[in-house]
Design an enzyme around this catalytic site. Structure first.
Site, PDB file in Angstrom:
ATOM      1  N   GLY A 139       0.812  -1.220   0.000  1.00  0.00           N
ATOM      2  CA  GLY A 139       0.000   0.000   0.000  1.00  0.00           C
ATOM      3  C   GLY A 139       0.841   1.264   0.000  1.00  0.00           C
ATOM      4  N   ASP A 156      -7.299   0.240   6.115  1.00  0.00           N
ATOM      5  CA  ASP A 156      -7.801  -0.827   6.985  1.00  0.00           C
ATOM      6  C   ASP A 156      -6.622  -1.717   7.341  1.00  0.00           C
ATOM      7  OD1 ASP A 156      -9.126  -2.813   8.272  1.00  0.00           O
ATOM      8  OD2 ASP A 156     -10.270  -3.511   6.541  1.00  0.00           O
TER       9      ASP A 156
HETATM   10  N1  SPD Z   1      -6.283  -4.890  17.078  1.00  0.00           N
HETATM   11  C1  SPD Z   1      -6.715  -5.266  15.773  1.00  0.00           C
HETATM   12  C2  SPD Z   1      -7.018  -4.132  14.877  1.00  0.00           C
HETATM   13  C3  SPD Z   1      -7.274  -4.620  13.497  1.00  0.00           C
HETATM   14  C4  SPD Z   1      -7.801  -3.593  12.608  1.00  0.00           C
HETATM   15  N2  SPD Z   1      -7.946  -4.062  11.261  1.00  0.00           N
HETATM   16  C5  SPD Z   1      -8.738  -5.213  11.097  1.00  0.00           C
HETATM   17  C6  SPD Z   1      -8.967  -5.577   9.676  1.00  0.00           C
HETATM   18  C7  SPD Z   1     -10.364  -5.988   9.427  1.00  0.00           C
HETATM   19  N3  SPD Z   1     -10.758  -5.782   8.088  1.00  0.00           N
END
Ligand code: SPD
Length: 276
Positions: A139, A156
């Site tokens: 990314g 994300d």
């Molecule tokens: N502590 C975990 C945080 C994770 C955030 N991203 C999760 C990805 C889900 N699509």
């Protein structure tokens, strides 16, 4: 405790444990370990390097909230990018939005995509949607290579450890700013105000130094550390609190709605204090 339990050390002093029915999948990819386990309380759950990424029971909160506030703030979110998010949950929400024409997923680990398609079809089921383009790529590199291209960018990511550290850096946020069009909006998952008291304000300040409009908002994700999860939005032009409530597109959701859109930005005083 009888039976098999999974425990995540959420911090050095805080743990969450879930009773497991069975392990469905385990592997080590080029980048990380991937596990899918079936839990009694939250259903199937994806773990990356032993950290809970998503569960069937509570995933909708996170995936609606990392996408829909920005998509409904931008009046015409035609071209949307997700960085990370290989499980496909963010993409599933994005393709529901009628104004989105193209949704690009840039995920560094193609195995996350494949494993999610196989074991988490409720979450990954839109990855084959005609609006979706999948890039298995870094990314940070993708952001550096693209300028003035996207209406909305959603980051994300996993937690800020290992390969994801760069996705929490000021230099990356500047790249995201440059990859957005002149009225673009960026949102990133930015961890918990309870246990990331240094990180949350640091990111907020970094984003604020780049974007004219910066807002933090919250949602309740029970399987993430402390359950209170933050998202930071940087916007070049549109203020999420100044949109017309009636302009919010009615799509099928389980957490986000026009009232939550505004209420999520209404921060408890202890979080406001963190950002001062
Ligand atoms: N502590 C975990 C945080 C994770 C955030 N991203 C999760 C990805 C889900 N699509």
């Amino acid at each position: 405790m009888k039976g098999l339990w999974f425990t995540e050390d959420q911090t050095e002093r805080l743990r969450i444990s879930l009773k497991i029915k069975e392990t469905l999948h385990s592997e080590k990819s080029q980048f990380q370990t991937l596990d899918v386990v079936d839990t009694y309380e939250f259903g199937r759950m994806l773990l990356l390097d032993g950290i809970i990424m998503t569960t069937i029971k509570d995933e909708f909160v996170y995936h609606e909230m990392i996408t829909l506030p920005a998509l409904n703030t931008h009046p015409n979110p035609k071209n949307v990018l997700v960085i990370g998010g290989g499980d496909g949950g963010a993409i599933r929400e994005i393709v529901k939005h009628p104004k989105v024409e193209k949704a690009t997923l840039c995920e560094i680990d193609g195995r996350v995509i494949e494993v999610s398609k196989k074991y988490l079809p409720e979450i990954a089921g839109s990855l084959d949607h005609p609006k979706v383009t999948i890039l298995v790529d870094d990314g940070i590199k993708h952001i550096k290579e693209n300028r003035n291209k996207y209406d909305v960018i959603c980051v994300d990511s996993t937690d800020p450890i290992g390969p994801a550290v760069g996705l929490f850096a000021k230099e990356f946020y500047q790249g995201v700013y440059d990859a957005l069009k002149g009225d673009g909006i960026f949102v990133a998952q930015t961890e918990s105000p309870w246990v990331n008291e240094d990180l949350v304000p640091r990111i907020f300040r970094d984003v604020q130094s780049i974007f004219p409009i910066t807002k933090l908002y919250l949602a309740n994700v029970p399987t993430y550390p402390t359950g209170m999860w933050s998202f930071t939005m940087g916007s070049k032009k549109y203020d999420p609190l100044k949109i017309d409530k009636d302009s919010i597109v009615a799509i099928n959701t389980k957490y986000y709605n026009p009232t939550i859109h505004f209420n999520a930005f209404d921060l408890p005083p202890f979080v406001q204090d963190l950002l001062r």
